[in-house]
Design a protein around this motif. Structure first.
Motif, PDB file in Angstrom:
ATOM      1  N   ARG A 205       1.058  37.458  15.042  1.00 22.90           N
ATOM      2  CA  ARG A 205       2.414  37.554  15.585  1.00 22.90           C
ATOM      3  C   ARG A 205       2.540  36.875  16.939  1.00 22.90           C
ATOM      4  N   ARG A 206       1.652  35.944  17.226  1.00 25.14           N
ATOM      5  CA  ARG A 206       1.720  35.257  18.518  1.00 25.14           C
ATOM      6  C   ARG A 206       3.000  34.430  18.633  1.00 25.14           C
ATOM      7  N   ASP A 207       3.280  33.629  17.633  1.00 26.34           N
ATOM      8  CA  ASP A 207       4.500  32.816  17.692  1.00 26.34           C
ATOM      9  C   ASP A 207       5.741  33.699  17.697  1.00 26.34           C
ATOM     10  N   ALA A 208       5.699  34.780  16.910  1.00 28.14           N
ATOM     11  CA  ALA A 208       6.851  35.689  16.869  1.00 28.14           C
ATOM     12  C   ALA A 208       7.077  36.328  18.233  1.00 28.14           C
ATOM     13  N   ALA A 209       5.981  36.722  18.903  1.00 32.47           N
ATOM     14  CA  ALA A 209       6.113  37.347  20.222  1.00 32.47           C
ATOM     15  C   ALA A 209       6.718  36.375  21.230  1.00 32.47           C
ATOM     16  N   LEU A 210       6.274  35.130  21.192  1.00 37.57           N
ATOM     17  CA  LEU A 210       6.801  34.149  22.136  1.00 37.57           C
ATOM     18  C   LEU A 210       8.242  33.781  21.798  1.00 37.57           C
ATOM     19  N   GLU A 211       8.569  33.764  20.505  1.00 35.99           N
ATOM     20  CA  GLU A 211       9.967  33.531  20.125  1.00 35.99           C
ATOM     21  C   GLU A 211      10.854  34.663  20.636  1.00 35.99           C
ATOM     22  N   LEU A 212      10.360  35.883  20.522  1.00 39.72           N
ATOM     23  CA  LEU A 212      11.116  37.028  21.021  1.00 39.72           C
ATOM     24  C   LEU A 212      11.297  36.918  22.536  1.00 39.72           C
ATOM     25  N   ALA A 213      10.236  36.576  23.241  1.00 40.66           N
ATOM     26  CA  ALA A 213      10.343  36.435  24.698  1.00 40.66           C
ATOM     27  C   ALA A 213      11.401  35.394  25.060  1.00 40.66           C
ATOM     28  N   GLY A 214      11.463  34.314  24.290  1.00 42.01           N
ATOM     29  CA  GLY A 214      12.454  33.286  24.551  1.00 42.01           C
ATOM     30  C   GLY A 214      13.873  33.727  24.296  1.00 42.01           C
ATOM     31  N   ALA A 215      14.030  34.775  23.494  1.00 40.07           N
ATOM     32  CA  ALA A 215      15.370  35.291  23.172  1.00 40.07           C
ATOM     33  C   ALA A 215      15.832  36.364  24.153  1.00 40.07           C
ATOM     34  N   LEU A 216      15.006  36.654  25.161  1.00 40.40           N
ATOM     35  CA  LEU A 216      15.328  37.705  26.138  1.00 40.40           C
ATOM     36  C   LEU A 216      15.415  37.067  27.522  1.00 40.40           C
ATOM     37  N   PRO A 217      16.562  36.523  27.906  1.00 40.25           N
ATOM     38  CA  PRO A 217      16.668  35.734  29.137  1.00 40.25           C
ATOM     39  C   PRO A 217      16.491  36.526  30.416  1.00 40.25           C
ATOM     40  N   THR A 218      16.559  37.859  30.367  1.00 40.98           N
ATOM     41  CA  THR A 218      16.445  38.659  31.586  1.00 40.98           C
ATOM     42  C   THR A 218      15.003  38.960  31.968  1.00 40.98           C
ATOM     43  N   LEU A 219      14.024  38.545  31.140  1.00 42.60           N
ATOM     44  CA  LEU A 219      12.631  38.885  31.408  1.00 42.60           C
ATOM     45  C   LEU A 219      12.144  38.264  32.707  1.00 42.60           C
ATOM     46  N   LYS A 220      11.438  39.085  33.480  1.00 41.93           N
ATOM     47  CA  LYS A 220      10.720  38.577  34.648  1.00 41.93           C
ATOM     48  C   LYS A 220       9.269  38.250  34.298  1.00 41.93           C
ATOM     49  N   ALA A 221       8.769  38.868  33.231  1.00 41.86           N
ATOM     50  CA  ALA A 221       7.383  38.614  32.822  1.00 41.86           C
ATOM     51  C   ALA A 221       7.167  39.141  31.411  1.00 41.86           C
ATOM     52  N   THR A 222       6.132  38.603  30.755  1.00 44.87           N
ATOM     53  CA  THR A 222       5.676  39.089  29.461  1.00 44.87           C
ATOM     54  C   THR A 222       4.205  39.447  29.575  1.00 44.87           C
ATOM     55  N   VAL A 223       3.852  40.659  29.185  1.00 45.55           N
ATOM     56  CA  VAL A 223       2.461  41.097  29.168  1.00 45.55           C
ATOM     57  C   VAL A 223       1.924  40.862  27.760  1.00 45.55           C
ATOM     58  N   LEU A 224       0.839  40.099  27.646  1.00 43.58           N
ATOM     59  CA  LEU A 224       0.279  39.709  26.353  1.00 43.58           C
ATOM     60  C   LEU A 224      -0.950  40.556  26.052  1.00 43.58           C
ATOM     61  N   VAL A 225      -0.902  41.247  24.928  1.00 44.60           N
ATOM     62  CA  VAL A 225      -1.980  42.159  24.534  1.00 44.60           C
ATOM     63  C   VAL A 225      -2.862  41.461  23.507  1.00 44.60           C
ATOM     64  N   ASP A 226      -4.141  41.285  23.826  1.00 44.85           N
ATOM     65  CA  ASP A 226      -5.100  40.673  22.896  1.00 44.85           C
ATOM     66  C   ASP A 226      -5.660  41.746  21.971  1.00 44.85           C
ATOM     67  N   HIS A 227      -4.816  42.255  21.099  1.00 44.92           N
ATOM     68  CA  HIS A 227      -5.224  43.358  20.228  1.00 44.92           C
ATOM     69  C   HIS A 227      -6.139  42.880  19.109  1.00 44.92           C
ATOM     70  N   MET A 228      -5.774  41.791  18.434  1.00 45.52           N
ATOM     71  CA  MET A 228      -6.563  41.287  17.311  1.00 45.52           C
ATOM     72  C   MET A 228      -7.540  40.196  17.729  1.00 45.52           C
ATOM     73  N   GLY A 229      -7.587  39.861  19.027  1.00 39.02           N
ATOM     74  CA  GLY A 229      -8.510  38.836  19.497  1.00 39.02           C
ATOM     75  C   GLY A 229      -8.095  37.426  19.159  1.00 39.02           C
ATOM     76  N   HIS A 237       5.163  29.158  28.401  1.00 34.62           N
ATOM     77  CA  HIS A 237       5.734  30.404  27.917  1.00 34.62           C
ATOM     78  C   HIS A 237       7.156  30.570  28.457  1.00 34.62           C
ATOM     79  N   PRO A 238       7.987  31.319  27.716  1.00 34.05           N
ATOM     80  CA  PRO A 238       9.383  31.496  28.163  1.00 34.05           C
ATOM     81  C   PRO A 238       9.508  32.217  29.497  1.00 34.05           C
ATOM     82  N   SER A 239       8.530  33.032  29.854  1.00 35.43           N
ATOM     83  CA  SER A 239       8.562  33.754  31.128  1.00 35.43           C
ATOM     84  C   SER A 239       7.128  33.853  31.634  1.00 35.43           C
TER      85      SER A 239
END
Length: 657
Positions: A205-229, A237-239
């Motif tokens: 879901r890496r691309d999906a997460a970044l697409e979502l971040a791009g759809a949220l213009p108010t973000l000051k930051a995105t925290v990326l969780v390396d859950h599956m490695g 990145h969008p933010s």
């Protein structure tokens, strides 16, 4: 009418009942706990006395005291515990033993790890400090695009500790569907994982997460969780981005910000039956008291207990999984399919291995176990004393199976509630009898009734589930509803001053509640809820489809039929290729859990004259109700179409007979 199973299927064990927390609470409150009916009557006739006793019994630690329990009782608009300031996170972490597990992370492969109380406190403190550095303050929104893992719990508690508002969505939602929810909130920070595990497959879901971040213009930051490695793409990145590892491993002191009792804690979303999903806002204090009551008294959870409840992060049961920490019990997160092909009994295996005391699931899961001959008793399930079951009505046939294959002394607690109040309306307790196919009683503090069309309470008759007096966890508001009009229309338009929930129930003469299904059109498959609008949106984008209508219909045998009706564009043919194309669109664009059972071509979709699809009337006709009983045909744009759906329902019932 003659009620089924008039004799209790199970009566409470006297020793268990006497030692339960609900009995101890009754003694503390000076009320006779041996008579649940009397205890419940007190809890709804003396709201101030009951909820004040809950506050005292669970030793609520307020920074400033409350002035009175209930200052205003009108619905909507009830004012609970004015003057009190407190914080949910403080209460979630205060009773956790340092060296014992607070959270046990499990998955469908049987793997797992433990997060101790000390480690969880440290992690929450670190994430909170990072969020503060990123500009998150009181009232700001933090959103999660996360699977059901300890990351989500730590992120939620960190946001709540600051007085920020949390919202979370599972990663099986397409980024557009997640954005439909989160963009309404104008979030400051997004926390997103790289993927999740389901049915033996890692879903990237890496691309999906970044697409979502791009759809949220108010973000000051995105925290990326390396859950599956999975390595994150190196492109821009969008933010600004912060790795979870850096976010969660700082050495910090945790300071919980005291907030008013009715300060927003989280926003949970309705299923989007029509239009954009509506955001439902709940408060710190209301959730705190309601969940302590539900988990501590009805489920009898406390220190030393362990809860494992199958859920996803976008279902309200995740909120209760997180709230298990309030009781001092250990909560288990679980990632994956409830019955993966390789190990369909893995949840029972994990429950045995980790000595789970409260096991939660859905009716479809229990029915599936029975249908496919899976015997949980091959595992040592002696630690389980309660099986909670919710998401839809549990048929009577499941009760003997649980007794015979899980344990004779296990309390099978069928529960009915809602995301709207993020809790239960009716269920069981250690002191209540259990009738097969029924919910033992309304929950304490819930003034439940079945209303007929005239607004009169009825017994042993089918009626609308209503709540006639306020609950602390009723919504503070709907998001972006400044005048409260949408809130009033959603719950109080049918019976002014009375909450109408949207379930058809029977309140029996012996005090139990029978749920006959939803009176609205939310899809609820295996306890995972989704709005029909999410499916309509992706299907109707296909060039071959003019319009679509999806229905989720509960069936008498406990099954759940989810057909998709489609109107084709001229020249299109509903062959195997198109059916698979539609299924793939739903799987990837809406939710893989809600691929329809059947795809049927129809000549048209009926609407109201204002253009709204007749979802609920069609559902009722598929279940056998005559059209004239479920809809005013004069208000339908094409009433001749109703006969078509009635005929489809009759054919379905004939095949099932």
């Amino acid at each position: 009418m003659t009620m089924p199973y008039p004799d209790p299927f199970m009566t409470p064990d006297p020793r268990t009942a006497a030692g339960s927390r609900i009995m101890d609470f009754a003694r503390h409150a000076g009320v006779d706990g041996t008579d649940y009916t009397a205890l419940h009557r007190w809890s709804v006739t003396d709201l101030a006395g009951f909820w004040g006793a809950v506050w005292e019994y669970f030793d609520i630690d307020a920074e400033t005291p409350y002035e009175e329990v209930l200052a205003e009782e009108t619905m909507p608009g009830a004012r609970w515990f004015p003057g009190a300031t407190l914080n949910y996170t403080h209460h979630a972490l205060r009773n956790l033993p340092s060296g014992a597990p607070a959270v046990i992370a499990l998955d469908e492969a049987g793997a797992g790890y433990q997060v101790t109380g000390e480690r969880l406190r440290a992690q929450v403190a670190s994430v909170a400090a990072t969020l503060r550095d990123l500009g998150v303050g009181r009232g700001d929104r933090v959103v999660g695009y996360l699977p059901n893992t300890p990351h989500a719990i730590a992120a939620f508690l960190a946001a709540a500790s600051l007085g920020a508002v949390w919202s979370v969505c599972g990663q099986d939602y397409a980024p557009t569907a997640a954005a439909d929810r989160f963009a309404q909130l104008e979030p400051t920070v997004l926390i997103a994982a790289d993927g999740y595990l389901f049915n033996g497959e890692v879903h990237d879901r890496r691309d999906a997460a970044l697409e979502l971040a791009g759809a949220l213009p108010t973000l000051k930051a995105t925290v990326l969780v390396d859950h599956m490695g999975l390595p994150w793409p190196s492109r821009a990145h969008p933010s600004p981005v912060v790795p979870w590892e850096d976010t969660s491993t700082r050495t910090e002191e945790l300071t919980c910000t005291p907030v008013p009792f009715d300060h927003p804690l989280w926003v949970v979303f309705s299923s989007g039956t029509t239009g954009l999903p509506k955001g439902i806002v709940h408060g710190h204090g209301g959730v705190l008291l309601e969940h302590l009551k539900t988990l501590g008294l009805h489920s009898d959870l406390g220190p030393g207990d362990r809860l494992l409840w199958y859920t996803t992060t976008h279902w309200m049961m995740w909120n209760l999984v997180a709230s298990t920490l309030l009781t001092g019990a250990t909560t288990c997160t679980y990632e994956g399919s409830p019955a993966p092909l390789a190990r369909p009994d893995v949840l029972w295996e994990l429950a045995a291995r980790h000595h789970v005391t409260v096991f939660g699931t859905s009716p479809q899961y229990l029915l599936g176990m029975a249908k496919f001959g899976i015997d949980p008793a091959v595992h040592d399930l002696s630690s389980i004393r309660v099986i909670g079951c919710t998401g839809s009505a549990l048929p009577a046939s499941a009760y003997p199976w649980v007794r015979d294959h899980v344990g004779h002394g296990v309390l099978l607690a069928s529960i009915s509630g809602g995301t709207d109040v993020v809790s239960g309306f009716a269920g069981s307790a250690p002191t209540t009898p259990v009738w097969a196919g029924e919910l033992s009683a309304p929950h304490l503090g819930v003034a439940l009734a079945a209303f007929d069309a005239d607004g009169a309470a009825v017994t042993d008759q089918v009626g609308e589930l209503v709540v006639t007096r306020p609950m602390p966890s009723m919504p503070l508001s709907l998001w972006n509803d400044p005048d409260g009009s949408r809130y009033r229309d959603a719950y109080f338009s049918s019976y002014p001053g009375v909450w109408r929930h949207g379930d058809w129930i029977t309140h029996t003469a012996h005090g139990s509640v029978i749920v006959h299904g939803r009176s609205d059109s939310t899809l609820n498959r295996n306890g995972v809820r989704l709005g029909s609008a999410d499916i309509h949106d992706v299907v109707e984008r296909l060039p071959e489809i003019t319009e679509a209508l999806v229905i989720g219909a509960e069936e008498p045998d406990g099954g759940y039929w989810m057909p998709l009706f489609v109107v084709l564009t001229p020249g299109a043919v509903l062959d195997g290729t198109l059916r698979e194309k539609i299924r793939d669109a739903v799987r990837t664009g809406a939710s893989p859990r809600h691929v329809p059972d059947e795809i049927l071509e129809v000549p048209g979709i009926p609407h109201t004259r204002t253009g709204k699809k007749l979802e609920v009337p069609v559902k009722r006709m598929l279940q056998g109700a005559p059209a004239e009983q479920v809809v005013d045909t004069a208000a339908v744009d094409a009433p001749h179409l109703l006969d078509h759906y009635a005929r489809l329902g009759a054919e379905r019932r004939d095949r099932s007979a």
